[in-house]
Design an enzyme around this catalytic site. Sequence first.
Site, PDB file in Angstrom:
ATOM      1  N   LYS A  32      46.338  52.444  60.759  1.00  0.00           N
ATOM      2  CA  LYS A  32      45.692  52.673  62.044  1.00  0.00           C
ATOM      3  C   LYS A  32      45.018  51.393  62.504  1.00  0.00           C
ATOM      4  O   LYS A  32      44.262  50.773  61.752  1.00  0.00           O
ATOM      5  CB  LYS A  32      44.652  53.787  61.945  1.00  0.00           C
ATOM      6  N   ASP A  59      44.902  53.352  67.806  1.00  0.00           N
ATOM      7  CA  ASP A  59      43.807  54.285  68.062  1.00  0.00           C
ATOM      8  C   ASP A  59      42.825  53.692  69.073  1.00  0.00           C
ATOM      9  O   ASP A  59      41.781  53.164  68.712  1.00  0.00           O
ATOM     10  CB  ASP A  59      43.106  54.581  66.724  1.00  0.00           C
ATOM     11  N   LYS A  61      42.006  55.525  72.087  1.00  0.00           N
ATOM     12  CA  LYS A  61      41.306  56.657  72.714  1.00  0.00           C
ATOM     13  C   LYS A  61      41.112  56.470  74.225  1.00  0.00           C
ATOM     14  O   LYS A  61      39.991  56.493  74.740  1.00  0.00           O
ATOM     15  CB  LYS A  61      39.948  56.885  72.053  1.00  0.00           C
ATOM     16  N   ASP A  64      40.349  57.728  81.250  1.00  0.00           N
ATOM     17  CA  ASP A  64      40.112  57.147  82.570  1.00  0.00           C
ATOM     18  C   ASP A  64      40.807  58.037  83.593  1.00  0.00           C
ATOM     19  O   ASP A  64      41.326  59.097  83.250  1.00  0.00           O
ATOM     20  CB  ASP A  64      40.636  55.707  82.620  1.00  0.00           C
ATOM     21  N   THR A 119      34.637  63.270  64.686  1.00  0.00           N
ATOM     22  CA  THR A 119      34.101  63.843  63.456  1.00  0.00           C
ATOM     23  C   THR A 119      32.633  63.502  63.242  1.00  0.00           C
ATOM     24  O   THR A 119      31.971  64.077  62.389  1.00  0.00           O
ATOM     25  CB  THR A 119      34.910  63.389  62.225  1.00  0.00           C
ATOM     26  N   ARG A 211      37.284  53.685  54.649  1.00  0.00           N
ATOM     27  CA  ARG A 211      36.487  53.058  53.586  1.00  0.00           C
ATOM     28  C   ARG A 211      36.813  53.511  52.163  1.00  0.00           C
ATOM     29  O   ARG A 211      36.745  52.679  51.245  1.00  0.00           O
ATOM     30  CB  ARG A 211      34.998  53.266  53.894  1.00  0.00           C
TER      31      ARG A 211
END
Length: 232
Positions: A32, A59, A61, A64, A119, A211
């Site tokens: 990603k 990614d 997002k 608009d 999340t 991570r």
Amino acid sequence: MGRDVIIACDFDSAEKTFAFLDKFTGRKPFVKIGMELYYAEGPSIVKEIKKRGHKIFLDLKLHDIPNTVKKSMAVLSRLDVDMTNLHAGGTIRMMEAAIEGLTREDGSRPMLIAVTQLTSTDQSAMENDLLIKAPIDEVVMHYAHNAKVAGLDGVVCSPLEAGKVHERCGKDFVTVTPGVRFTDGDVGDQKRVMTPAQAKEIGSDYIVVGRPITAAEDPVAAYERCVKEFCD
């Protein structure tokens, strides 16, 4: 469609990204590219990672007015990524415009998914910050339904919601779930989390893991652990 693990390459430079990816001498993981890396390096980072043989989830997002999103998706489509996304909160019309822009002349296009609720957002934040009073599960399901109506391939959602999304939108409607941690790991700033094995059990199609892999002492071993728990 098989399940897969997507590694979130949340780095701020090409140098750090390639130093990480160079560790993977065998299997080329699905990666990603988020806003941090894309804004630091631009389209060239996407092209180079693709050239190395990786599948890419871009990614960014988008959110608009429909025409702006349509034109932006047309540009992203030329980067030959495998998956990209937008915010479902931008309305059904915006999502329809995104598909129009993303679809190439030959009819092909990357997979397009919608973000329902991040999340890091919980019920309290949704009510107090966004003035959305409905239960978060209900909001996520409504956004997922709108994405399906608009013709999208799936949604980004918490693993806690993946099974319910499939119930509402069908088993072929893809669920991409961040917020995945190992049982012995730190949850960080994620509020709604699950382990790879639990995400598999509940029906996630893709998990996005950052991570727990990128900050691991042995990232390749951590990635293989994710694959074993989620895909095997």
